[in-house]
Design a protein around this motif. Sequence first.
Motif, mmCIF file in Angstrom:
data_model
loop_
_atom_site.group_PDB
_atom_site.id
_atom_site.type_symbol
_atom_site.label_atom_id
_atom_site.label_comp_id
_atom_site.label_asym_id
_atom_site.label_seq_id
_atom_site.Cartn_x
_atom_site.Cartn_y
_atom_site.Cartn_z
ATOM 1 N N GLN A 138 0.838 -1.206 0.000
ATOM 2 C CA GLN A 138 0.000 0.000 0.000
ATOM 3 C C GLN A 138 0.871 1.254 0.000
ATOM 4 O OE1 GLN A 138 -3.182 0.100 -0.382
ATOM 5 N NE2 GLN A 138 -4.175 1.699 0.807
ATOM 6 N N ARG A 139 1.952 1.231 0.741
ATOM 7 C CA ARG A 139 2.849 2.391 0.778
ATOM 8 C C ARG A 139 3.490 2.630 -0.589
ATOM 9 N NH1 ARG A 139 5.812 2.262 6.725
ATOM 10 N NH2 ARG A 139 4.304 0.923 7.748
ATOM 11 N N VAL A 140 3.873 1.563 -1.275
ATOM 12 C CA VAL A 140 4.448 1.718 -2.616
ATOM 13 C C VAL A 140 3.413 2.305 -3.563
ATOM 14 C CG1 VAL A 140 5.503 0.534 -4.577
ATOM 15 C CG2 VAL A 140 6.079 -0.178 -2.253
ATOM 16 N N GLN A 141 2.163 1.846 -3.442
ATOM 17 C CA GLN A 141 1.099 2.379 -4.301
ATOM 18 C C GLN A 141 0.889 3.862 -4.035
ATOM 19 O OE1 GLN A 141 -1.321 0.081 -6.451
ATOM 20 N NE2 GLN A 141 -0.868 2.063 -7.358
ATOM 21 N N ILE A 142 0.968 4.245 -2.772
ATOM 22 C CA ILE A 142 0.856 5.661 -2.418
ATOM 23 C C ILE A 142 1.998 6.460 -3.039
ATOM 24 C CG2 ILE A 142 1.049 7.294 -0.492
ATOM 25 C CD1 ILE A 142 -0.397 5.098 1.213
ATOM 26 N N ALA A 143 3.213 5.934 -2.916
ATOM 27 C CA ALA A 143 4.373 6.606 -3.495
ATOM 28 C C ALA A 143 4.200 6.796 -4.998
ATOM 29 C CB ALA A 143 5.645 5.819 -3.195
ATOM 30 N N ALA A 144 3.633 5.798 -5.661
ATOM 31 C CA ALA A 144 3.418 5.893 -7.106
ATOM 32 C C ALA A 144 2.492 7.051 -7.445
ATOM 33 C CB ALA A 144 2.842 4.578 -7.643
ATOM 34 N N ALA A 145 1.475 7.266 -6.616
ATOM 35 C CA ALA A 145 0.533 8.362 -6.866
ATOM 36 C C ALA A 145 1.181 9.727 -6.635
ATOM 37 C CB ALA A 145 -0.691 8.210 -5.964
ATOM 38 N N LEU A 146 2.165 9.781 -5.741
ATOM 39 C CA LEU A 146 2.773 11.056 -5.374
ATOM 40 C C LEU A 146 3.951 11.449 -6.260
ATOM 41 C CD1 LEU A 146 2.781 10.700 -1.469
ATOM 42 C CD2 LEU A 146 1.120 11.891 -2.900
ATOM 43 N N MET A 147 4.394 10.556 -7.117
ATOM 44 C CA MET A 147 5.552 10.835 -7.957
ATOM 45 C C MET A 147 5.268 11.953 -8.966
ATOM 46 S SD MET A 147 8.226 8.838 -7.289
ATOM 47 C CE MET A 147 9.138 8.826 -8.839
ATOM 48 N N GLY A 148 6.284 12.785 -9.212
ATOM 49 C CA GLY A 148 6.221 13.764 -10.296
ATOM 50 C C GLY A 148 5.435 15.024 -10.007
ATOM 51 N N ARG A 149 5.313 15.411 -8.739
ATOM 52 C CA ARG A 149 4.594 16.644 -8.374
ATOM 53 C C ARG A 149 3.229 16.712 -9.079
ATOM 54 N NH1 ARG A 149 7.215 20.746 -5.854
ATOM 55 N NH2 ARG A 149 5.926 22.325 -6.883
ATOM 56 N N PRO A 150 2.318 15.821 -8.723
ATOM 57 C CA PRO A 150 1.014 15.792 -9.390
ATOM 58 C C PRO A 150 0.232 17.087 -9.218
ATOM 59 C CG PRO A 150 0.987 14.454 -7.402
ATOM 60 C CD PRO A 150 2.413 14.820 -7.645
ATOM 61 N N ARG A 151 -0.570 17.382 -10.220
ATOM 62 C CA ARG A 151 -1.383 18.590 -10.202
ATOM 63 C C ARG A 151 -2.635 18.414 -9.336
ATOM 64 N NH1 ARG A 151 -3.576 21.384 -15.792
ATOM 65 N NH2 ARG A 151 -4.330 23.361 -14.880
ATOM 66 N N ALA A 152 -3.068 17.194 -9.196
ATOM 67 C CA ALA A 152 -4.198 16.848 -8.334
ATOM 68 C C ALA A 152 -4.017 15.413 -7.882
ATOM 69 C CB ALA A 152 -5.535 17.015 -9.057
ATOM 70 N N LEU A 153 -4.612 15.068 -6.746
ATOM 71 C CA LEU A 153 -4.516 13.713 -6.215
ATOM 72 C C LEU A 153 -5.912 13.137 -6.021
ATOM 73 C CD1 LEU A 153 -1.683 14.195 -3.566
ATOM 74 C CD2 LEU A 153 -1.575 12.689 -5.553
ATOM 75 N N VAL A 154 -6.129 11.947 -6.584
ATOM 76 C CA VAL A 154 -7.393 11.218 -6.441
ATOM 77 C C VAL A 154 -7.032 9.860 -5.857
ATOM 78 C CG1 VAL A 154 -9.401 10.284 -7.626
ATOM 79 C CG2 VAL A 154 -8.385 12.443 -8.408
ATOM 80 N N LEU A 155 -7.377 9.647 -4.596
ATOM 81 C CA LEU A 155 -6.885 8.493 -3.850
ATOM 82 C C LEU A 155 -8.065 7.689 -3.300
ATOM 83 C CD1 LEU A 155 -4.192 10.468 -1.793
ATOM 84 C CD2 LEU A 155 -3.895 9.365 -4.024
ATOM 85 N N ASP A 156 -8.171 6.452 -3.716
ATOM 86 C CA ASP A 156 -9.263 5.576 -3.296
ATOM 87 C C ASP A 156 -8.776 4.694 -2.147
ATOM 88 O OD1 ASP A 156 -11.664 4.279 -3.177
ATOM 89 O OD2 ASP A 156 -11.689 3.637 -5.272
ATOM 90 N N GLU A 157 -9.259 4.969 -0.947
ATOM 91 C CA GLU A 157 -8.884 4.236 0.266
ATOM 92 C C GLU A 157 -7.365 4.208 0.478
ATOM 93 O OE1 GLU A 157 -10.730 3.046 2.650
ATOM 94 O OE2 GLU A 157 -12.717 3.289 1.772
ATOM 95 N N PRO A 158 -6.710 5.356 0.527
ATOM 96 C CA PRO A 158 -5.254 5.358 0.658
ATOM 97 C C PRO A 158 -4.745 4.887 2.018
ATOM 98 C CG PRO A 158 -6.096 7.589 0.856
ATOM 99 C CD PRO A 158 -7.252 6.725 0.442
ATOM 100 N N PHE A 159 -5.582 4.969 3.060
ATOM 101 C CA PHE A 159 -5.120 4.628 4.404
ATOM 102 C C PHE A 159 -5.445 3.194 4.798
ATOM 103 C CE2 PHE A 159 -6.036 9.222 4.402
ATOM 104 C CZ PHE A 159 -4.757 9.692 4.639
ATOM 105 N N SER A 160 -6.077 2.461 3.905
ATOM 106 C CA SER A 160 -6.453 1.084 4.216
ATOM 107 C C SER A 160 -5.222 0.228 4.467
ATOM 108 C CB SER A 160 -7.256 0.498 3.050
ATOM 109 O OG SER A 160 -7.573 -0.846 3.277
ATOM 110 N N GLY A 161 -5.216 -0.462 5.600
ATOM 111 C CA GLY A 161 -4.123 -1.372 5.914
ATOM 112 C C GLY A 161 -2.883 -0.730 6.488
ATOM 113 N N LEU A 162 -2.911 0.596 6.714
ATOM 114 C CA LEU A 162 -1.730 1.276 7.251
ATOM 115 C C LEU A 162 -1.816 1.379 8.772
ATOM 116 C CD1 LEU A 162 -1.215 4.247 4.758
ATOM 117 C CD2 LEU A 162 -0.193 1.970 4.701
ATOM 118 N N ASP A 163 -0.665 1.218 9.435
ATOM 119 C CA ASP A 163 -0.630 1.401 10.875
ATOM 120 C C ASP A 163 -0.614 2.900 11.191
ATOM 121 O OD1 ASP A 163 2.144 2.425 10.963
ATOM 122 O OD2 ASP A 163 2.710 0.381 10.433
ATOM 123 N N PRO A 164 -0.861 3.292 12.453
ATOM 124 C CA PRO A 164 -0.945 4.717 12.795
ATOM 125 C C PRO A 164 0.297 5.526 12.413
ATOM 126 C CG PRO A 164 -1.846 3.397 14.572
ATOM 127 C CD PRO A 164 -1.238 2.432 13.589
#
Length: 295
Positions: A138-164
């Motif tokens: 999940q963290r790698v998938q998040i990193a993939a979304a954040l690469m390249g200074r995105p102009r907007a972020l659309v994230l479907d359940e980004p916190f699922s499965g993450l510890d605090p």
Amino acid sequence: MTSLEVRDLTRTFGDRRAVDGVSFTAAGGLLTGFVGSNGAGKTTTMRMIMGVLAVTAGEVLLDGAPITRADRRTFGYMPEERGLYPKQPALDQLVYLARLRGVAERSARSEARDLLERLGLGERAKDHVEKLSLGNQQRVQIAAALMGRPRALVLDEPFSGLDPTAVDGMVDLLREHTARGVPVLFSSHQLDLVERLCERLVILRSGQVVADGTPAALQDTGAVRHRLVVADDAGWVRGVPGVHTVDVDGPVALVEAADDAAVQRLLATALERGPVHELSPVRPSLAQIYREVTA
């Protein structure tokens, strides 16, 4: 500052309307929470925003103009189902995905290493994705979304499965993007997290928007409750006109009053019966508002 808007967005599957005239704005610089029960239409809406699904009716706008394929290439998107290559090292995969979006290899590699480090995966950068735990994938998938200074972020359940700890690190990264005017739209079933993070909240039910606003504004529209604490048993509140009793636990009662006159009537009755230790308004939580508008 970028603004992402959907107007009357509709998607049908045969005779079923999965999304029915949805309209809202994810403003630049804000975290917008997108919530609803399973099947409410959140993922379908996000897929239409990203062009993964065709739009039956309505439109998606970026800074007031119809969104284009080129615009979407500048977005960071995290699907609900992971879209990673399991047999490719995490670092190489991030570099590859960034290159597809036009980022130079040296810059992509440097940014990927930095993101993996900040997400606690610096020592796992060369591991194949399939060797990582689900949370780390999940963290790698998040990193993939954040690469390249995105102009907007659309994230479907980004916190699922993450510890605090991972959630806190993720939030810090998202705040860095909102600080430069990026709109962040994310879905989540973790209402306590949404309440803590979001500057705006959009609630879906059966493919339609049933609430949209800042958390404070939504709380102001909810039923105002009062907490009453007296010296003896408070069961008598059930007989006060204009007062609906939510709960009574010995000397403590939680009630909803029809109007200010009912509150004053409650207080007067309580004082006639003895000491009143507390009578205070209780603002509804976002979880309570969610349950009310989606019931």
